[in-house]
Design a protein around this motif. Structure first.
Motif, PDB file in Angstrom:
ATOM      1  N   ASP A 159       0.865  -1.178   0.000  1.00 39.35           N
ATOM      2  CA  ASP A 159       0.000   0.000   0.000  1.00 39.35           C
ATOM      3  C   ASP A 159       0.906   1.234   0.000  1.00 39.35           C
ATOM      4  O   ASP A 159       1.591   1.503   0.995  1.00 39.35           O
ATOM      5  N   PRO A 160       0.951   1.982  -1.109  1.00 41.70           N
ATOM      6  CA  PRO A 160       1.866   3.133  -1.199  1.00 41.70           C
ATOM      7  C   PRO A 160       1.700   4.151  -0.082  1.00 41.70           C
ATOM      8  O   PRO A 160       2.633   4.868   0.257  1.00 41.70           O
ATOM      9  N   ARG A 161       0.498   4.202   0.533  1.00 43.77           N
ATOM     10  CA  ARG A 161       0.259   5.202   1.577  1.00 43.77           C
ATOM     11  C   ARG A 161       0.817   4.779   2.929  1.00 43.77           C
ATOM     12  O   ARG A 161       0.978   5.599   3.825  1.00 43.77           O
ATOM     13  N   ARG A 162       1.102   3.488   3.086  1.00 44.48           N
ATOM     14  CA  ARG A 162       1.504   2.979   4.392  1.00 44.48           C
ATOM     15  C   ARG A 162       2.973   2.538   4.463  1.00 44.48           C
ATOM     16  O   ARG A 162       3.505   2.370   5.561  1.00 44.48           O
ATOM     17  N   VAL A 163       3.602   2.317   3.319  1.00 40.69           N
ATOM     18  CA  VAL A 163       4.977   1.806   3.355  1.00 40.69           C
ATOM     19  C   VAL A 163       5.945   2.895   3.840  1.00 40.69           C
ATOM     20  O   VAL A 163       5.692   4.093   3.676  1.00 40.69           O
ATOM     21  N   GLU A 164       7.037   2.464   4.436  1.00 39.04           N
ATOM     22  CA  GLU A 164       8.073   3.405   4.858  1.00 39.04           C
ATOM     23  C   GLU A 164       8.946   3.741   3.652  1.00 39.04           C
ATOM     24  O   GLU A 164       9.381   2.850   2.923  1.00 39.04           O
ATOM     25  N   ALA A 165       9.198   5.009   3.444  1.00 35.56           N
ATOM     26  CA  ALA A 165       9.978   5.447   2.289  1.00 35.56           C
ATOM     27  C   ALA A 165      11.293   6.076   2.720  1.00 35.56           C
ATOM     28  O   ALA A 165      11.377   6.713   3.772  1.00 35.56           O
ATOM     29  N   ALA A 166      12.313   5.882   1.906  1.00 36.53           N
ATOM     30  CA  ALA A 166      13.618   6.486   2.194  1.00 36.53           C
ATOM     31  C   ALA A 166      13.557   7.978   1.897  1.00 36.53           C
ATOM     32  O   ALA A 166      13.124   8.379   0.814  1.00 36.53           O
ATOM     33  N   PRO A 167      14.006   8.828   2.817  1.00 39.80           N
ATOM     34  CA  PRO A 167      13.942  10.279   2.612  1.00 39.80           C
ATOM     35  C   PRO A 167      15.129  10.742   1.770  1.00 39.80           C
ATOM     36  O   PRO A 167      16.201  11.052   2.286  1.00 39.80           O
ATOM     37  N   ILE A 168      14.952  10.796   0.454  1.00 37.71           N
ATOM     38  CA  ILE A 168      16.062  11.182  -0.418  1.00 37.71           C
ATOM     39  C   ILE A 168      15.891  12.628  -0.870  1.00 37.71           C
ATOM     40  O   ILE A 168      14.858  13.251  -0.642  1.00 37.71           O
ATOM     41  N   GLY A 169      16.923  13.150  -1.512  1.00 37.60           N
ATOM     42  CA  GLY A 169      16.873  14.493  -2.081  1.00 37.60           C
ATOM     43  C   GLY A 169      17.288  14.466  -3.529  1.00 37.60           C
ATOM     44  O   GLY A 169      17.928  13.514  -3.994  1.00 37.60           O
ATOM     45  N   VAL A 170      16.914  15.503  -4.261  1.00 41.03           N
ATOM     46  CA  VAL A 170      17.308  15.596  -5.666  1.00 41.03           C
ATOM     47  C   VAL A 170      18.824  15.717  -5.764  1.00 41.03           C
ATOM     48  O   VAL A 170      19.479  15.043  -6.538  1.00 41.03           O
ATOM     49  N   SER A 171      19.394  16.593  -4.969  1.00 38.27           N
ATOM     50  CA  SER A 171      20.849  16.707  -4.819  1.00 38.27           C
ATOM     51  C   SER A 171      21.101  17.438  -3.509  1.00 38.27           C
ATOM     52  O   SER A 171      20.221  18.143  -3.001  1.00 38.27           O
ATOM     53  N   CYS A 172      22.296  17.291  -2.963  1.00 39.13           N
ATOM     54  CA  CYS A 172      22.592  17.928  -1.678  1.00 39.13           C
ATOM     55  C   CYS A 172      22.378  19.437  -1.742  1.00 39.13           C
ATOM     56  O   CYS A 172      21.901  20.053  -0.780  1.00 39.13           O
ATOM     57  N   ARG A 173      22.732  20.068  -2.840  1.00 31.95           N
ATOM     58  CA  ARG A 173      22.619  21.517  -2.960  1.00 31.95           C
ATOM     59  C   ARG A 173      21.180  21.982  -3.027  1.00 31.95           C
ATOM     60  O   ARG A 173      20.881  23.154  -2.790  1.00 31.95           O
ATOM     61  N   LEU A 174      20.252  21.064  -3.372  1.00 35.08           N
ATOM     62  CA  LEU A 174      18.844  21.436  -3.487  1.00 35.08           C
ATOM     63  C   LEU A 174      17.974  20.807  -2.407  1.00 35.08           C
ATOM     64  O   LEU A 174      16.765  21.006  -2.398  1.00 35.08           O
ATOM     65  N   CYS A 175      18.586  20.043  -1.518  1.00 34.55           N
ATOM     66  CA  CYS A 175      17.835  19.357  -0.462  1.00 34.55           C
ATOM     67  C   CYS A 175      18.054  20.090   0.867  1.00 34.55           C
ATOM     68  O   CYS A 175      19.184  20.285   1.298  1.00 34.55           O
ATOM     69  N   HIS A 176      16.962  20.482   1.530  1.00 31.03           N
ATOM     70  CA  HIS A 176      17.069  21.275   2.760  1.00 31.03           C
ATOM     71  C   HIS A 176      16.785  20.461   4.021  1.00 31.03           C
ATOM     72  O   HIS A 176      16.463  21.026   5.059  1.00 31.03           O
ATOM     73  N   ARG A 177      16.882  19.125   3.920  1.00 23.34           N
ATOM     74  CA  ARG A 177      16.727  18.327   5.136  1.00 23.34           C
ATOM     75  C   ARG A 177      17.932  18.595   6.050  1.00 23.34           C
ATOM     76  O   ARG A 177      19.079  18.307   5.686  1.00 23.34           O
ATOM     77  N   PRO A 178      17.703  19.110   7.255  1.00 20.55           N
ATOM     78  CA  PRO A 178      18.835  19.512   8.104  1.00 20.55           C
ATOM     79  C   PRO A 178      19.558  18.363   8.770  1.00 20.55           C
ATOM     80  O   PRO A 178      20.712  18.507   9.174  1.00 20.55           O
ATOM     81  N   ASP A 179      18.881  17.200   8.892  1.00 18.27           N
ATOM     82  CA  ASP A 179      19.464  16.128   9.696  1.00 18.27           C
ATOM     83  C   ASP A 179      19.982  14.957   8.863  1.00 18.27           C
ATOM     84  O   ASP A 179      20.114  13.846   9.370  1.00 18.27           O
ATOM     85  N   CYS A 180      20.287  15.184   7.597  1.00 23.05           N
ATOM     86  CA  CYS A 180      20.744  14.092   6.729  1.00 23.05           C
ATOM     87  C   CYS A 180      22.212  13.786   7.002  1.00 23.05           C
ATOM     88  O   CYS A 180      23.096  14.622   6.759  1.00 23.05           O
ATOM     89  N   ALA A 181      22.486  12.588   7.478  1.00 23.84           N
ATOM     90  CA  ALA A 181      23.866  12.192   7.789  1.00 23.84           C
ATOM     91  C   ALA A 181      24.681  11.907   6.535  1.00 23.84           C
ATOM     92  O   ALA A 181      25.905  11.868   6.584  1.00 23.84           O
TER      93      ALA A 181
END
Length: 465
Positions: A415-437
């Motif tokens: 079920d696409p609404r319930r599965v856990e998804a990997a939090p990816i970004g388009v590229s580091c320079r365009l991704c604003h996730r602050p906690d990405c290791a």
């Protein structure tokens, strides 16, 4: 009164010979002269006679206009333009010496012109960066990709032409038999040392398609289908390429190559039959590939093109990269943001494929804006075929919007609404996730905090926007 000026065109003859994949011995036999004389002609130590020019035109079906012209004078003019660059201002460069260089040493002249061209492009790029903007130097690869992407990698006129050709190819048995029956072109497999590094070469003079004998069966079929595409659809391909209005010849050549590959794939995997098989087998790439006698990559590539009105299938984005993360192919049939920018996010498991070659990797993905996708990735190999033959391992990935995933055998029961998804970004320079290791660079527009008192797990501490 002086006679006509001798005609020297050694570099042009050498380029022609290499384009045709001929040795000096083979060209000498075609022109009925000695191999040593061919060598002298290529080094501009002998001029061309009118009779020899005619022999060359007849042997290789060339237009005499293409062979005319004074190559030395052309090099001389181009060198004079280059040598006006201020970087050469303090060097005495007499016009006569430049003319002698262009006439007597055309190879060195070409090398200098290429080097200065590369220097000029890099200087322009550095100037743009210094001014605070991005480089304005045209990128032929990016331009070609934008052209293909703007049409969602779907060219209905080429599919229609290929559909009819595919039926005739099926009647003949395979592309090689069709080339023989329809065009009188015989296909031969030759050792690598005879092919001089080429995997495919069309010998126009002898009407032969030459393939290196180490090709896999599906690659050999594709190369034969590619020759069919050039024989039958050259006009269609050129017409579509002209629509792009490209300034760069490199861009035009890249687009023509892509379109020829499109036709070859459509001949081997005709739209209607392929679309039915894809649905019947729930997008099982390997199963469909075996059905059509194509490779995993060719089949995945073809799945991005299924957009015929009334017969649309799952829209996919396709990406191919090497172990270093260099992206060598992008095809967008899904509007996936990676089509324009990324593919380098280390959290996307396409990069993990190299640790388990040949195995299909699946993953649910989520971008920072909440868009969700499902990806299928696997390694593919090219080259090889013999001991010491270089083998290139790459990874290919297909991705579709999450809502389409249940139609794929790879996401059965999810079920696409319930599965856990990997939090990816388009590229580091365009991704604003602050906690990405896994971040390699800070995002554009965010300040990096000092670490005097605190160091977080992420590589960069980002200040609040």
């Amino acid at each position: 009164m002086s006679g006509p000026k001798p005609l020297y065109m050694g570099p042009r003859l050498k380029r022609l010979r290499r384009e045709l994949g001929l040795t000096q011995q083979a060209m000498a036999a075609d022109l009925e002269i000695s191999p040593s004389y061919v060598a002298l002609l290529e080094r501009n130590q002998r001029p061309f006679t009118a009779d020899l020019v005619l022999r060359l035109a007849r042997a290789y079906r060339l237009d005499l206009d293409d062979l005319g012209g004074d190559e030395g004078a052309d090099y001389g003019r181009r060198l004079q333009d280059v040598l006006r660059d201020p970087i050469f201002a303090d060097i005495d460069l007499p016009a006569l010496e430049v003319a002698d260089l262009a006439t007597s040493f055309p190879g060195i002249s070409e090398a200098l012109l290429r080097l200065h061209g590369a220097y000029t492009r890099e200087q322009a790029a550095l100037a743009d960066l210094s001014a605070g903007g991005g480089s304005q130097t045209p990128d032929p690869v990016a331009e070609a990709r934008r052209f293909i992407s703007s049409r969602r990698n779907w060219f209905p006129s080429l599919d229609a032409r290929a559909e009819g050709i595919a039926a005739l190819v099926a009647e003949a048995g395979d592309p090689k038999a069709y080339l023989a029956q329809r065009h009188g072109i015989r296909t031969r497999s030759l050792p690598d040392h005879v092919m001089m590094g080429a995997i495919r070469r069309f010998d126009r003079h002898n009407q032969q398609l030459l393939l290196v004998d180490t090709l896999s069966a599906n690659t050999a079929r594709f190369q034969a289908a590619l020759q069919v595409a050039y024989q039958e659809c050259r006009g269609d391909i050129n017409a579509i390429t002209r629509e792009g209005g490209f300034v760069s010849q490199t861009t035009s050549n890249l687009v023509r190559r892509a379109l020829a590959g499109y036709v070859a794939a459509a001949i081997l995997m005709p739209y209607d039959a392929f679309a039915r098989a894809v649905e019947d087998r729930r997008y099982d790439i390997e199963a469909v590939a075996r059905l059509f006698g194509t490779s995993f990559e060719q089949t995945a590539h073809r799945m991005t093109t299924l957009h015929k009105p009334g017969a649309e299938k799952v829209p996919f984005f396709f990406l191919r990269l090497d172990a270093a993360g260099n992206i060598s192919k992008r095809l967008d049939g899904a509007g996936f943001p990676f089509a324009s920018h990324g593919g380098g996010c280390p959290l996307w498991n396409v990069h993990d494929c190299f640790a388990a070659p040949g195995r299909v990797h699946t993953q649910w993905l989520e971008l920072p804006d909440g868009q969700r996708f499902f990806s299928i990735a696997r390694t593919v190999e090219s080259g090889g075929g013999g001991y010491r033959q270089p083998r290139i391992l790459r990874a290919v990935a297909l991705a579709c919007a999450a809502e389409h995933a249940p139609r794929l055998i790879y996401a059965e029961g999810a079920d696409p609404r319930r599965v856990e998804a990997a939090p990816i970004g388009v590229s580091c320079r365009l991704c604003h996730r602050p906690d990405c290791a896994g971040r390699a660079l800070p995002p554009i527009g965010r300040e990096v905090m000092a670490e005097d008192y605190r160091r977080g797990a992420a590589p960069f501490g980002l200040a609040e926007s």
